[in-house]
Design a protein around this motif. Structure first.
Motif, PDB file in Angstrom:
ATOM      1  N   ARG A  83       0.838  -1.210   0.000  1.00 52.83           N
ATOM      2  CA  ARG A  83       0.000   0.000   0.000  1.00 52.83           C
ATOM      3  C   ARG A  83       0.869   1.255   0.000  1.00 52.83           C
ATOM      4  O   ARG A  83       0.540   2.247  -0.655  1.00 52.83           O
ATOM      5  N   LYS A  84       1.964   1.202   0.748  1.00 55.08           N
ATOM      6  CA  LYS A  84       2.865   2.346   0.816  1.00 55.08           C
ATOM      7  C   LYS A  84       3.462   2.647  -0.561  1.00 55.08           C
ATOM      8  O   LYS A  84       3.635   3.813  -0.944  1.00 55.08           O
ATOM      9  N   LEU A  85       3.780   1.595  -1.306  1.00 55.33           N
ATOM     10  CA  LEU A  85       4.387   1.760  -2.631  1.00 55.33           C
ATOM     11  C   LEU A  85       3.353   1.755  -3.754  1.00 55.33           C
ATOM     12  O   LEU A  85       3.715   1.827  -4.924  1.00 55.33           O
ATOM     13  N   ARG A  86       2.075   1.640  -3.385  1.00 56.62           N
ATOM     14  CA  ARG A  86       0.955   1.617  -4.332  1.00 56.62           C
ATOM     15  C   ARG A  86       0.974   0.390  -5.241  1.00 56.62           C
ATOM     16  O   ARG A  86       0.342   0.368  -6.301  1.00 56.62           O
ATOM     17  N   LEU A  87       1.690  -0.655  -4.832  1.00 60.51           N
ATOM     18  CA  LEU A  87       1.776  -1.862  -5.654  1.00 60.51           C
ATOM     19  C   LEU A  87       0.503  -2.700  -5.567  1.00 60.51           C
ATOM     20  O   LEU A  87       0.305  -3.598  -6.399  1.00 60.51           O
ATOM     21  N   ASP A  88      -0.342  -2.426  -4.572  1.00 58.68           N
ATOM     22  CA  ASP A  88      -1.606  -3.169  -4.481  1.00 58.68           C
ATOM     23  C   ASP A  88      -2.537  -2.842  -5.653  1.00 58.68           C
ATOM     24  O   ASP A  88      -3.478  -3.584  -5.940  1.00 58.68           O
ATOM     25  N   GLU A  89      -2.256  -1.732  -6.355  1.00 57.66           N
ATOM     26  CA  GLU A  89      -3.101  -1.310  -7.475  1.00 57.66           C
ATOM     27  C   GLU A  89      -2.733  -1.988  -8.802  1.00 57.66           C
ATOM     28  O   GLU A  89      -3.451  -1.851  -9.792  1.00 57.66           O
ATOM     29  N   LEU A  90      -1.619  -2.728  -8.842  1.00 55.50           N
ATOM     30  CA  LEU A  90      -1.126  -3.268 -10.112  1.00 55.50           C
ATOM     31  C   LEU A  90      -2.144  -4.127 -10.873  1.00 55.50           C
ATOM     32  O   LEU A  90      -2.225  -4.030 -12.105  1.00 55.50           O
ATOM     33  N   PRO A  91      -2.945  -4.975 -10.199  1.00 52.74           N
ATOM     34  CA  PRO A  91      -3.934  -5.772 -10.963  1.00 52.74           C
ATOM     35  C   PRO A  91      -4.958  -4.931 -11.718  1.00 52.74           C
ATOM     36  O   PRO A  91      -5.647  -5.439 -12.606  1.00 52.74           O
ATOM     37  N   GLN A  92      -5.062  -3.651 -11.381  1.00 53.85           N
ATOM     38  CA  GLN A  92      -6.028  -2.802 -12.081  1.00 53.85           C
ATOM     39  C   GLN A  92      -5.638  -2.543 -13.531  1.00 53.85           C
ATOM     40  O   GLN A  92      -6.467  -2.086 -14.332  1.00 53.85           O
ATOM     41  N   PHE A  93      -4.398  -2.860 -13.891  1.00 50.59           N
ATOM     42  CA  PHE A  93      -4.033  -2.754 -15.304  1.00 50.59           C
ATOM     43  C   PHE A  93      -4.838  -3.757 -16.140  1.00 50.59           C
ATOM     44  O   PHE A  93      -5.066  -3.531 -17.324  1.00 50.59           O
ATOM     45  N   PHE A  94      -5.274  -4.866 -15.512  1.00 52.12           N
ATOM     46  CA  PHE A  94      -6.170  -5.790 -16.210  1.00 52.12           C
ATOM     47  C   PHE A  94      -7.548  -5.150 -16.402  1.00 52.12           C
ATOM     48  O   PHE A  94      -8.197  -5.368 -17.429  1.00 52.12           O
ATOM     49  N   ASN A  95      -7.997  -4.352 -15.411  1.00 51.99           N
ATOM     50  CA  ASN A  95      -9.239  -3.592 -15.575  1.00 51.99           C
ATOM     51  C   ASN A  95      -9.147  -2.620 -16.741  1.00 51.99           C
ATOM     52  O   ASN A  95     -10.121  -2.412 -17.480  1.00 51.99           O
ATOM     53  N   VAL A  96      -7.960  -2.030 -16.902  1.00 52.54           N
ATOM     54  CA  VAL A  96      -7.752  -1.086 -18.000  1.00 52.54           C
ATOM     55  C   VAL A  96      -7.818  -1.814 -19.341  1.00 52.54           C
ATOM     56  O   VAL A  96      -8.465  -1.352 -20.285  1.00 52.54           O
ATOM     57  N   LEU A  97      -7.163  -2.979 -19.428  1.00 50.76           N
ATOM     58  CA  LEU A  97      -7.198  -3.755 -20.666  1.00 50.76           C
ATOM     59  C   LEU A  97      -8.624  -4.185 -21.016  1.00 50.76           C
ATOM     60  O   LEU A  97      -9.010  -4.215 -22.187  1.00 50.76           O
ATOM     61  N   LYS A  98      -9.426  -4.502 -19.987  1.00 50.24           N
ATOM     62  CA  LYS A  98     -10.821  -4.895 -20.214  1.00 50.24           C
ATOM     63  C   LYS A  98     -11.673  -3.717 -20.667  1.00 50.24           C
ATOM     64  O   LYS A  98     -12.756  -3.901 -21.220  1.00 50.24           O
ATOM     65  N   GLY A  99     -11.219  -2.496 -20.368  1.00 44.24           N
ATOM     66  CA  GLY A  99     -11.980  -1.311 -20.759  1.00 44.24           C
ATOM     67  C   GLY A  99     -12.861  -0.751 -19.660  1.00 44.24           C
ATOM     68  O   GLY A  99     -13.605   0.207 -19.888  1.00 44.24           O
TER      69      GLY A  99
END
Length: 433
Positions: free
Chosen positions: A328-344
């Motif tokens: 959370r400190k490094l914001r790495l918990d957000e990385l799976p959201q790149f799959f949300n971006v690919l999905k649109g």
């Protein structure tokens, strides 16, 4: 204030140094100068409040050069290996930290001393809008100055303007007029003197409007302004704001990010699995574009404990795992959201997606909250790099002002700016990073 000149000067100096002093070819000199310039830009070296302080400037320039060096190291094995050596890093670093903080300090002093003050006659009530104009005045180092506020009648306005014109004619050498322009801060009050304002326009007197001034200098849209110019913003926010180019950028950035961060994602997944078991990925329904619900992905950073109602992030500290604290400190918990971006479902840049219960509550109490759903939500965003985490309605209202500015002004260049400056926000713990 808009300060493009320091950027042009820095870019030119970097190019000249690498071309003539270090002897690189023009295209390598251009690559080096652009990369280091982007480092300066990413770490907000051109913000006036940073340029004001020699210490702050030096820290930002150092961080910018390190950022630029990392980019060059990534590019080095691809096409720079035969063209530059380690001296390119050392020399650019030394010159940058010695030269540019001093140049920025000089540029700030010159701006402070020589920039012309612009004086306004304000059509509006000071008790309603004065705090916003005070903020603009401070932000522009008093170069925009709001002299008088009037709740006008045509007679009163005419009296003030005619007095100004008469004084100018009587004293042609007078270089400090009482007003340089009229600022309209309330459309209802404007209606009372609309004919007079049209007359003044024909006479060459400049008429300006609060939304333009606010958006330009504060980079947010105060909700008070949205309320006063309700019809104006209703028309603007009901237009389509996303371009096809944004989707192209989203896909490219997401694919690159997933390739680069895939080793880290594997390590994070194993860490979560070892510490707290499954599931590794946390899934939650969020509100997306046009109010549609989608499933957002994150690495799970909290223990599996059911909550009766949704809470703000800072109210759930007791649930955070050891791995969670790090990611959370490094914001790495957000990385799976790149799959949300690919999905649109999401974009790389946009307002952060919120839970349904929160959205329903905010839409009841906060003016204009529905407008943030005109565009896709993002992994990072303008509000995230400009404002802190929110824990109540008042803070959410303030953060919305940045989201509204982004939604209205969304374009490829602003998106790139947000992506670049997200790193700076993380390093200096600024905003909700």
């Amino acid at each position: 204030m808009v300060n493009r000149l320091p950027k042009y000067i820095d870019l030119s100096i970097l190019f000249v140094i690498n071309l003539f002093f270090f002897g690189y070819s023009w295209y390598i000199a251009l690559v080096l100068s652009v990369v280091f310039f982007l480092g300066f830009y990413a770490f907000r070296s051109y913000d006036m409040e940073i340029m004001k302080s020699l210490n702050d400037s030096t820290i930002r320039i150092v961080a910018g050069v390190i950022f630029g060096s990392i980019i060059l190291l990534i590019l080095y094995p691809l096409f720079l290996e035969n063209y530059i050596n380690r001296n390119a890093f050392i020399y650019n670093f030394l010159i940058s930290i010695v030269v540019f903080p001093i140049i920025h300090k000089i540029e700030y002093k010159l701006f402070e001393k020589r920039a012309k003050q612009r004086k306004y006659l304000v059509i509006g009530k000071k008790d309603e809008i004065g705090n916003i104009l005070d903020e603009i005045q401070e932000k522009t180092l008093n170069k925009l100055y709001f002299v008088d506020y009037i709740n006008p009648s045509p007679v009163k306005l005419d009296e003030l303007i005619n007095k100004e014109i008469t004084e100018k004619k009587a004293n042609k050498n007078n270089k400090t007029p009482a007003y340089d322009a009229i600022l309209v801060t309330d459309p209802k009050l404007e209606e009372k003197v609309k004919d007079k304002l049209e007359e003044y326009k024909k006479m060459g007197i400049k008429i300006e409007y609060l939304p333009i001034l606010v958006e330009k200098h504060l980079k947010r849209i105060p909700l008070k302004v949205v309320e006063k110019f309700k019809e104006h913003y209703s028309i603007i926010f009901n237009q389509e704001h996303e371009s096809p180019a944004k989707r192209v950028v989203d896909v490219i950035v997401s694919l690159i990010a997933l390739v680069i961060f895939s080793p880290f994602m594997l390590i994070i997944a194993l860490g979560i699995l070892i510490e707290d078991g499954r599931p590794v990925v946390f899934k939650q329904d969020r509100i997306g574009k046009d109010g549609k619900i989608f499933t957002m992905y994150k690495f799970r950073s909290m223990k599996n404990v059911e909550r009766e109602k949704p809470l703000f992030a800072d109210q759930e500290q007791d649930r955070i795992t050891k791995v969670g604290k790090v990611i959370r400190k490094l914001r790495l918990d957000e990385l799976p959201q790149f799959f949300n971006v690919l999905k649109g479902d999401m974009s790389v840049v946009g307002p952060r997606p919120e839970q349904k219960n929160f959205v329903e509550e905010f839409e009841k109490h906060i003016t204009g909250y529905k407008y943030r759903h005109i565009t896709k939500p993002g992994i990072t965003g303008w509000a995230q790099i400009m404002y802190k985490y929110t824990s109540n309605i008042d803070e959410t209202s303030k953060k919305l002002e940045y989201d509204l500015w982004y939604v209205k002004n969304d374009n490829v260049f602003i998106n790139l700016k947000v992506i670049i400056q997200t790193l700076e926000a993380m390093v200096f713990k600024r905003g909700a990073m």
